[in-house]
Design an enzyme around this catalytic site. Sequence first.
Site, short mmCIF file in Angstrom:
data_model
loop_
_atom_site.label_atom_id
_atom_site.label_comp_id
_atom_site.label_asym_id
_atom_site.label_seq_id
_atom_site.Cartn_x
_atom_site.Cartn_y
_atom_site.Cartn_z
N THR A 1 0.87 -1.18 0.00
CA THR A 1 0.00 0.00 0.00
C THR A 1 0.91 1.22 0.00
O THR A 1 1.56 1.52 1.01
CB THR A 1 -0.91 0.03 1.25
OG1 THR A 1 -1.61 -1.20 1.32
CG2 THR A 1 -1.89 1.19 1.18
N LYS B 1 -1.10 5.25 8.54
CA LYS B 1 -0.30 5.29 7.29
C LYS B 1 -1.22 5.40 6.07
O LYS B 1 -1.01 6.23 5.19
CB LYS B 1 0.54 4.01 7.21
CG LYS B 1 1.30 3.87 5.91
CD LYS B 1 1.75 2.44 5.64
CE LYS B 1 1.85 2.22 4.13
NZ LYS B 1 2.17 0.88 3.73
N LYS C 1 -8.08 1.37 -3.14
CA LYS C 1 -7.69 0.97 -1.78
C LYS C 1 -7.64 2.19 -0.85
O LYS C 1 -8.15 2.15 0.28
CB LYS C 1 -6.31 0.29 -1.86
CG LYS C 1 -5.55 0.14 -0.56
CD LYS C 1 -5.90 -1.11 0.17
CE LYS C 1 -5.16 -1.18 1.50
NZ LYS C 1 -5.55 -2.29 2.33
P1 NAD Z 1 6.12 -5.78 7.33
O1 NAD Z 1 6.88 -4.58 7.81
O2 NAD Z 1 5.72 -6.83 8.29
O3 NAD Z 1 6.96 -6.51 6.16
C1 NAD Z 1 7.68 -5.85 5.17
C2 NAD Z 1 8.90 -6.71 4.81
O4 NAD Z 1 9.63 -6.04 3.78
C3 NAD Z 1 9.87 -6.90 5.99
O5 NAD Z 1 10.17 -8.27 6.14
C4 NAD Z 1 11.09 -6.10 5.57
O6 NAD Z 1 12.33 -6.63 6.07
C5 NAD Z 1 11.01 -6.20 4.06
N1 NAD Z 1 11.78 -5.17 3.37
C6 NAD Z 1 11.86 -3.84 3.67
N2 NAD Z 1 12.69 -3.23 2.80
C7 NAD Z 1 13.15 -4.18 1.95
C8 NAD Z 1 14.05 -4.17 0.86
N3 NAD Z 1 14.65 -3.04 0.48
N4 NAD Z 1 14.32 -5.33 0.22
C9 NAD Z 1 13.73 -6.48 0.61
N5 NAD Z 1 12.85 -6.56 1.66
C10 NAD Z 1 12.58 -5.42 2.31
O7 NAD Z 1 4.85 -5.18 6.57
P2 NAD Z 1 3.47 -5.95 6.25
O8 NAD Z 1 2.55 -5.82 7.41
O9 NAD Z 1 3.79 -7.28 5.67
O10 NAD Z 1 2.88 -4.99 5.11
C11 NAD Z 1 3.42 -4.95 3.80
C12 NAD Z 1 2.56 -4.04 2.94
O11 NAD Z 1 1.23 -4.54 2.90
C13 NAD Z 1 2.47 -2.61 3.46
O12 NAD Z 1 2.50 -1.71 2.40
C14 NAD Z 1 1.13 -2.58 4.18
O13 NAD Z 1 0.55 -1.30 4.23
C15 NAD Z 1 0.31 -3.53 3.32
N6 NAD Z 1 -0.82 -4.18 4.03
C16 NAD Z 1 -0.62 -4.68 5.28
C17 NAD Z 1 -1.70 -5.28 5.95
C18 NAD Z 1 -1.51 -5.85 7.35
O14 NAD Z 1 -2.54 -6.17 7.98
N7 NAD Z 1 -0.28 -6.02 7.85
C19 NAD Z 1 -2.94 -5.37 5.33
C20 NAD Z 1 -3.10 -4.88 4.02
C21 NAD Z 1 -2.01 -4.27 3.39
#
Ligand code: NAD
Length: 345
Positions: A143, A294, A219
């Site tokens: 997102t 966010k 979204k």
């Molecule tokens: P998170 O922080 O748990 O996971 C993100 C992952 O990306 C981490 O493991 C991190 O180490 C990795 N990362 C960061 N920079 C990187 C790079 N340069 N190269 C490789 N890996 C890298 O986040 P999340 O909760 O999994 O959310 C991910 C996305 O999904 C976000 O944009 C969030 O807004 C969206 N989202 C999350 C949810 C939720 O409930 N958690 C629901 C819908 C959408």
Amino acid sequence: MSTMRVVSAMVSPLRRISPVAVRQGSKRCFSSSQNLQATWGFIGLGRMGFPMARNLRAKLPAEDVLFVQDVNTAASKKFLEENPEGVRIASTVREVAEKSENIITVLPEPHHVAGVYKQMLEPPSLLKDGFSAKERLFIDCSTIDPMTSQSVASAAHASGQGKFIDAPMSGGVVGAQAGTLTFMIGAAPEIVERATKILSLMGKRVLHLGEQGAGLHGKLANNYLLALNNIATAEAMNMGIQWGLDPKALANMINISTGKCWPSEVNNPVPGVIEGSPSSRGYEGGFGIGLAAKDLKLAVKAAKESNIRLALGDTAKAFYEEVEAAENCKGRDFSVVYRHLGGKE
Ligand code: NAD
């Protein structure tokens, strides 16, 4: 933006989609024999990405290879330990891009997405240097703001190295684990079928909202409304309870009246009104206040960039920032706004 189309509500995509049929189309997504092996890339094995990649791997043909990458090397290692068959850890995101035909990214913030795609797309020689000379499909499920997404898409398209679509999702960690996510996609019509087959391996519904960027616009509009409904529900419940109304009676009345919304009906912010809701277990789990803040911030920013007037956006954004910073609210479900308003628990 075109009319929304529910592209799929699939039960078991690989059972329904014959790999042969897919190969016969213009783009091959799945393979069924060694010499037609398909390669896949997954970047970002966090709370959402890890279970999504696990579901993807489990539903792919055994001979396909999934390259994974996360800056947190412990996450990649854990993924390989739990999914030893057909998984390789790539040392860089560029290696993922070089070796994969279908690449999925699930990253936290716009700057992570911009950075990862810059590394993948530069130098612009993927088709020449890459292990696979086939046209790549980049699917970003993060997102982020539509502007960053559009600039990444332009970089991919202008360099001719592949197609890029935005596919933000809803359903949270529970949906990611269960493979029941909903994806909202922004994609050129000719890519929709290929993208839908891939995303259906990790979710239940794929909604095509229009050209690239449209998934994120949808979204953000939804999450803007959710963020406001959440505050309004907390305020209305607090108001009624302070006036002496019984919380359950008030919620029941609202939920058969015009105030009814998801926060009032499913995720009521008052503890005890809905059994099993985050508010009834100390605001644990659910949709984190940080993520709600966010998404609201991204929506307000994107609306401003398009000169769209918002009456409540800035006020709500400031309020979420305040709640997120409060010691007794931070890290909790976003319905904790009720606590921050001083609601009776
Ligand atoms: P998170 O922080 O748990 O996971 C993100 C992952 O990306 C981490 O493991 C991190 O180490 C990795 N990362 C960061 N920079 C990187 C790079 N340069 N190269 C490789 N890996 C890298 O986040 P999340 O909760 O999994 O959310 C991910 C996305 O999904 C976000 O944009 C969030 O807004 C969206 N989202 C999350 C949810 C939720 O409930 N958690 C629901 C819908 C959408």
